[in-house]
Design a protein around this motif. Sequence first.
Motif, PDB file in Angstrom:
ATOM      1  N   GLN A 139     -18.376  -9.818  -5.321  1.00 29.81           N
ATOM      2  CA  GLN A 139     -17.369  -9.384  -6.279  1.00 29.81           C
ATOM      3  C   GLN A 139     -17.879  -8.180  -7.070  1.00 29.81           C
ATOM      4  N   ARG A 140     -17.063  -7.189  -7.162  1.00 28.34           N
ATOM      5  CA  ARG A 140     -17.416  -6.021  -7.979  1.00 28.34           C
ATOM      6  C   ARG A 140     -16.295  -5.808  -8.981  1.00 28.34           C
ATOM      7  N   PRO A 141     -16.574  -5.130 -10.067  1.00 29.61           N
ATOM      8  CA  PRO A 141     -15.609  -5.142 -11.173  1.00 29.61           C
ATOM      9  C   PRO A 141     -14.360  -4.305 -10.925  1.00 29.61           C
ATOM     10  N   ARG A 142     -13.366  -4.599 -11.732  1.00 28.91           N
ATOM     11  CA  ARG A 142     -12.151  -3.786 -11.781  1.00 28.91           C
ATOM     12  C   ARG A 142     -12.042  -3.261 -13.202  1.00 28.91           C
ATOM     13  N   HIS A 143     -11.847  -1.989 -13.351  1.00 26.85           N
ATOM     14  CA  HIS A 143     -11.699  -1.464 -14.703  1.00 26.85           C
ATOM     15  C   HIS A 143     -11.041  -0.087 -14.664  1.00 26.85           C
ATOM     16  N   ALA A 210      -9.220   1.905  -3.901  1.00 28.33           N
ATOM     17  CA  ALA A 210     -10.169   1.633  -4.979  1.00 28.33           C
ATOM     18  C   ALA A 210      -9.824   2.417  -6.245  1.00 28.33           C
ATOM     19  N   LEU A 211      -9.510   3.696  -6.092  1.00 27.15           N
ATOM     20  CA  LEU A 211      -9.095   4.483  -7.247  1.00 27.15           C
ATOM     21  C   LEU A 211      -7.599   4.735  -7.124  1.00 27.15           C
ATOM     22  N   LEU A 212      -6.868   4.275  -8.104  1.00 30.25           N
ATOM     23  CA  LEU A 212      -5.425   4.429  -8.041  1.00 30.25           C
ATOM     24  C   LEU A 212      -4.935   5.087  -9.320  1.00 30.25           C
ATOM     25  N   ASP A 213      -3.844   5.817  -9.151  1.00 27.27           N
ATOM     26  CA  ASP A 213      -3.260   6.504 -10.286  1.00 27.27           C
ATOM     27  C   ASP A 213      -2.476   5.475 -11.100  1.00 27.27           C
ATOM     28  N   SER A 214      -2.930   5.177 -12.293  1.00 25.14           N
ATOM     29  CA  SER A 214      -2.280   4.107 -13.051  1.00 25.14           C
ATOM     30  C   SER A 214      -0.879   4.508 -13.490  1.00 25.14           C
ATOM     31  N   ASP A 215      -0.580   5.795 -13.402  1.00 24.83           N
ATOM     32  CA  ASP A 215       0.757   6.263 -13.730  1.00 24.83           C
ATOM     33  C   ASP A 215       1.763   5.802 -12.673  1.00 24.83           C
ATOM     34  N   TRP A 216       1.262   5.603 -11.494  1.00 23.01           N
ATOM     35  CA  TRP A 216       2.168   5.347 -10.378  1.00 23.01           C
ATOM     36  C   TRP A 216       2.134   3.912  -9.888  1.00 23.01           C
ATOM     37  N   ILE A 217       0.970   3.232 -10.013  1.00 26.50           N
ATOM     38  CA  ILE A 217       0.829   1.945  -9.331  1.00 26.50           C
ATOM     39  C   ILE A 217       1.873   0.946  -9.784  1.00 26.50           C
ATOM     40  N   HIS A 218       2.111   0.008  -8.912  1.00 28.82           N
ATOM     41  CA  HIS A 218       3.072  -1.075  -9.114  1.00 28.82           C
ATOM     42  C   HIS A 218       4.505  -0.548  -9.254  1.00 28.82           C
ATOM     43  N   THR A 219       4.781   0.626  -8.706  1.00 27.71           N
ATOM     44  CA  THR A 219       6.165   1.091  -8.773  1.00 27.71           C
ATOM     45  C   THR A 219       6.854   0.996  -7.411  1.00 27.71           C
ATOM     46  N   THR A 220       6.247   1.551  -6.388  1.00 29.15           N
ATOM     47  CA  THR A 220       6.938   1.602  -5.098  1.00 29.15           C
ATOM     48  C   THR A 220       5.938   1.406  -3.983  1.00 29.15           C
ATOM     49  N   ARG A 221       6.383   0.791  -2.913  1.00 32.12           N
ATOM     50  CA  ARG A 221       5.558   0.784  -1.710  1.00 32.12           C
ATOM     51  C   ARG A 221       5.650   2.177  -1.092  1.00 32.12           C
ATOM     52  N   VAL A 222       4.521   2.655  -0.579  1.00 34.85           N
ATOM     53  CA  VAL A 222       4.522   4.067  -0.190  1.00 34.85           C
ATOM     54  C   VAL A 222       5.444   4.363   0.982  1.00 34.85           C
ATOM     55  N   TRP A 223       5.694   3.338   1.813  1.00 33.35           N
ATOM     56  CA  TRP A 223       6.546   3.652   2.964  1.00 33.35           C
ATOM     57  C   TRP A 223       8.004   3.806   2.560  1.00 33.35           C
ATOM     58  N   LEU A 224       8.315   3.481   1.336  1.00 32.55           N
ATOM     59  CA  LEU A 224       9.670   3.710   0.856  1.00 32.55           C
ATOM     60  C   LEU A 224       9.831   5.104   0.255  1.00 32.55           C
ATOM     61  N   LEU A 225       8.718   5.748  -0.019  1.00 30.29           N
ATOM     62  CA  LEU A 225       8.793   7.061  -0.665  1.00 30.29           C
ATOM     63  C   LEU A 225       9.235   8.118   0.330  1.00 30.29           C
ATOM     64  N   ARG A 226      10.068   9.043  -0.140  1.00 31.55           N
ATOM     65  CA  ARG A 226      10.414  10.191   0.687  1.00 31.55           C
ATOM     66  C   ARG A 226       9.754  11.402   0.072  1.00 31.55           C
TER      67      ARG A 226
END
Lengths: 573, 663
Positions: A139-143, A210-226
């Motif tokens: 296990q490694r941290p999430r922050h 591992a590194l995600l843009d917190s502005d975007w995450i949990h909004t859309t699955r990428v395959w739905l994006l155009r």
Amino acid sequence: MSETTTERLEVPFTIDGASYTALKGETVLEAALRNGYFIPHYCWHPSLSIAGNCRMCLVHTKPGPPKPQIACNTVVSEGMEVDASSEKTLTAREGILEFLLANHPLDCPICDQAGECDLQQYSFDHGRTTSKFSEIKTQRPRHDLGPRIRFNGNRCILCTRCVRFCDEVTGTGELTVVNRSDSAWIDVFPGVPLDNPLSGCTADLCPVGALLDSDWIHTTRVWLLRGTKSVCSGCATGCNVNVEAFDDSVKRMTPRENQPVNKWWMCDEGRDSHREATTDSRLNVARLDGQPVKHQDALEAALDLFSATPAAKIAYLTTGHATCEELHLLETITDGPGGVNYRPDGGAFETLDGFKLSADKNPNRAGVVAVLGDVDAGERVRKGIESGQIELVVVCDSQPGGANWDEGLVEALKGDVKAIVISLEDTWLAQTKQVAFPGLHAIEKDGTFVNQNGRLQRVRAAVSAPGDTRGELDVLQELGRSAGHFPRVLSAGGVFRRLAAASPDAFGGLTYRGLGAVGLPLAGAADQTPADKCQTYYNAGPVSRETRAQDEQTRVAVHRESPLGYGTVRGNV
Amino acid sequence: MSHALPVLGDVLERTFSAEVQAEIATLIKRYPEAKATLLPVLRIAEREFGSVDLGSMKLVAKTLDLSPAYVLGVVTFYFHFRRPTDGTFVIEVCRTLPCALRGSDAFAEGVAKKLGIEFGGTTDDGLFTIKNAECLAACDKAPVCHVNAYSWECLDLETFGKLVDDIRANPDGFDLTTGRKTPYPWRAAADPECERTQPEGELDPYYTAMTHEPVLAKRFFNDEAASYEAYVKDGGYVGLKKALKLKPEEVIQITKDSGLRGRGGAGFPCGMKWGFVPSVEKVPGPRYLLVNADESEPGTFKDIRFIEDDPHQILEGAVIGAYAIGSNDIYIYIRGEMRIGADRLEVAIEEAYKNGIFGENALGFGVRLDCTVHRGAGAYICGEETGLISSLEGKRGLPKLKPPFPAVEGVWGQPTIVNNVETLANLPHLFREGLEWYTAIGTPRVSKEVAPPRGRLGSQGPKVWCVSGHVNRPGVYDVPFGVSLRELIESDKFCGGVWGGRKLKGIVPGGSSMKILTNDEVDCHLCYDGVADAGSSIGSAAIFVFDETTCMVNALYNVLRFYDHESCGQCTPCREGAGWITKLVGRILHGHGTMDDLDTIDKLSDEACGKTICVLAEAWSWPATSYMHKYRSEFETYIKTGTSRFAGRLYEPLPSLSKSAKA
């Protein structure tokens, strides 16, 4: 010329028996990618130093040692035989993937990278279906690494792209690997967060979730994006971007590679620029004497006003956010003087690899110069109004937040002078003047911008505008048509053709369609890179996700058969 | 396994005093880049502020113009810095296999009990912290521990208890340097009875002239011998003077002809390595000679003897090396744990400066020659050539990609030669006594025409061996190449046989990363080619012996745990594989193994070997596969029964020892 040809000696070599040529000094991976042969890789990126730690690009070479070599650090020699797909190479690759997945949580169903993840992609392409691993996962941290970037250590494959980006590109050095062995992870020094102007690029570079843009995450699955290949309107740099939208709303903007413009990068401010289109202060309805009306009613009133005024008594005001086409129309349909408002300078930033984030926050200042020539901030318009020479002003204000006109001009405008306003924001002009139409934001319109180095690039509409918004081009052309300037209302491309014909000095020889994805230089521009030199390697974009399907075709949604046979999936080719 | 950041304290505002700033400024002058002083400056911060906490990291970052995150990354790579939670006395108990074979596990348990704390903890009075340590290079004197990096050797719980009580009684004035012991000074080996004759006719590649006086180890175990005067009196710096009369190319040629092979582990011919340094016309700029004194391979304790007992022997060799490759800067990279060694080297270097060996006009040649001791900070991987270079540059000690090879582009991008301490210590003797004398020692090179299996390079020159584990007389042996491994272990002239009259189970001939040799395989000749023919390698010449009661599963777990801890975490296969295989063997050890696990060990090793930047993947794969295959029935029995016939213990203690442990 002869000098460059001798420098760029070509070295013949083969991959899996097929002949290719490499440039002298090129590595196997570079040569393969340049020739369109894809060798999987994680840690290598054309902009960063060679780390050679992911071991994904292992190939066997002859001449070479019996053990596999990493393609990213093996220089092609003449006649080298690269074996990138024999059984022993593929077995080595499978082994590496199995190691990478050993401590990986395999949480694709809840991971935002899923769908544009190189770990997924390569596992699908090269991996084994089962794993020998039956131990407890480390296990490694999430922050949060910074205001924008969220880190999930369990998903990290320690390719160190993000660390090298902060060391070698931004030069800010916020990131580091802490600890060693499989308990190592990416971290910042406590109290010194990852907060540089380009921090979002670390999430783009991250090949996994591992590194995600917190502005975007949990909004859309990428395959739905155009994705729509467009240009950022945040500053005069004109970063090439993918405006990615779902359900007619922009979810994020990611950079596209364009070497002379933005390398592989874009700034965090630019990433957020699409939010300017969704503010509460936007004008999303036409107004007649301040009252909301139907577009047609407003248009009729505007046409009356416009045709009742002689062209010489019509002036125009616009901003550094207007496209070249809008500028051309404004200039065409009016005979009076014009004035341009620019946003004040903001923060500039230059990376170590030469990407310049401009202090000039106007995406089309160079376009104003190219189309209109010498215009002032509205001084002549003010004088015209004050002297009574000007009776009508066409205001075309697509500046987010509204243009900040000079005080004198504001006073003059507050007077009896009439105005037709096309405005992005619900400004005082829109609320108080005779006619107002809602304008479009750069993510909603088509047109061209000229960046700080004189490169003409296309912005493309990624989403539709709110309410009954027809946009600047439509309204201006309707006005011009009523005065007999044009026979019919054209698309942005059509207007550009007129512009090119009208200003052959700057725009001669350029076609709207010919601008393509990376734009073309204006005559005499500082940046004269031809379009085919704007991108470096096949499938080695700024973003690992650029290797994914969505970038291959712009805005062409198709239905295709799901590989699992569950009907069809909606997505891009 | 704990996967949190070590406790690093708060980000306190700290400053260096003017004197310390001056000290750092002097330090920086010794390196081409200020960044290279990161480890030494962190040591200074540790000294000034008692530990390396976040505040001192920030200060160091500011001092050296680095980003704080960079310093954090470096500090967490190395394990030997004091943490803010550490007590006044940090006791590091060696738990690595050679020590474990001589009772360190029971000892460590007793230590924890005596102090009433767990490992990693600190006593309530803030006086003691106990930590697990990796091999402390005193395997012959196990169990050992370091107290504030000073070695305390040949311990049992009684003496340890007394040590703790003494420190408690006098925490400020207690002399920590008194813990070193020299119980087994076996530096001699030669015996005419062992003499062999070269058979007529066919050339024997393993022939060795056994009449051999100790050469390298002659002056060991004598604290008086370390000084410059004593060294010169014993014939020191004569070889250097002779070498300086030759041209550098001639020095390289003689070294090539001598057949001297690197003593660090890989056995690469030293002269050939020097020959790779490009000419100044091709690659201008400085050349660097780095002395690899980062002896960390479990079971190896030869280099520390050179460093502590005969430092001038190293310096003389290093100067010859520097002359050969045209270097003006020698850096001795010494393990952070070797505090006494570093101090003694410093003293020796100072003497050498005084006597004109180093300085602006070194050796009267009118050229500058400087020598600097650079202390590491607890990372095994820094013993790897390019890991060492990274560490010296002030980075995390990650091995570098090859090519470019260090001889062309090494430290600070310049041609660099990294030589082991013992390799360099060979040079004074080679140049003083001559090529003929030198090549008569050891097993000869065999010409290419003869083409024996691997006998081409031969094994020439004197050699020091470290023997530990279950033997009667563990220690450092100066025995020429070619002696039979069994003879070395069982002869009364040498190690005196397996302890307690027990049978031999197996021998690891070259440090814990090498493949084990079973009782049937140990009749090999102890030289590069002989051991290679037996299926292993002499590696760093660390020989440790397992008696018949040793549990191989337990032993393997100990080895793997070490490599898991020491993997730098750079390459995927090694980083993930080392953790994976350690967990797997740990699971077998706890009685939850399956037969499939044995195949997995094989597959993992196969998938990791040869696919990484350095050979650390091999270092855990080789013991794993060799222990498992050669003692497979034992592994199978363990898996079936869930335990070994020794109830999961590493070995059955000798009756006498268990008595003393109880007492």
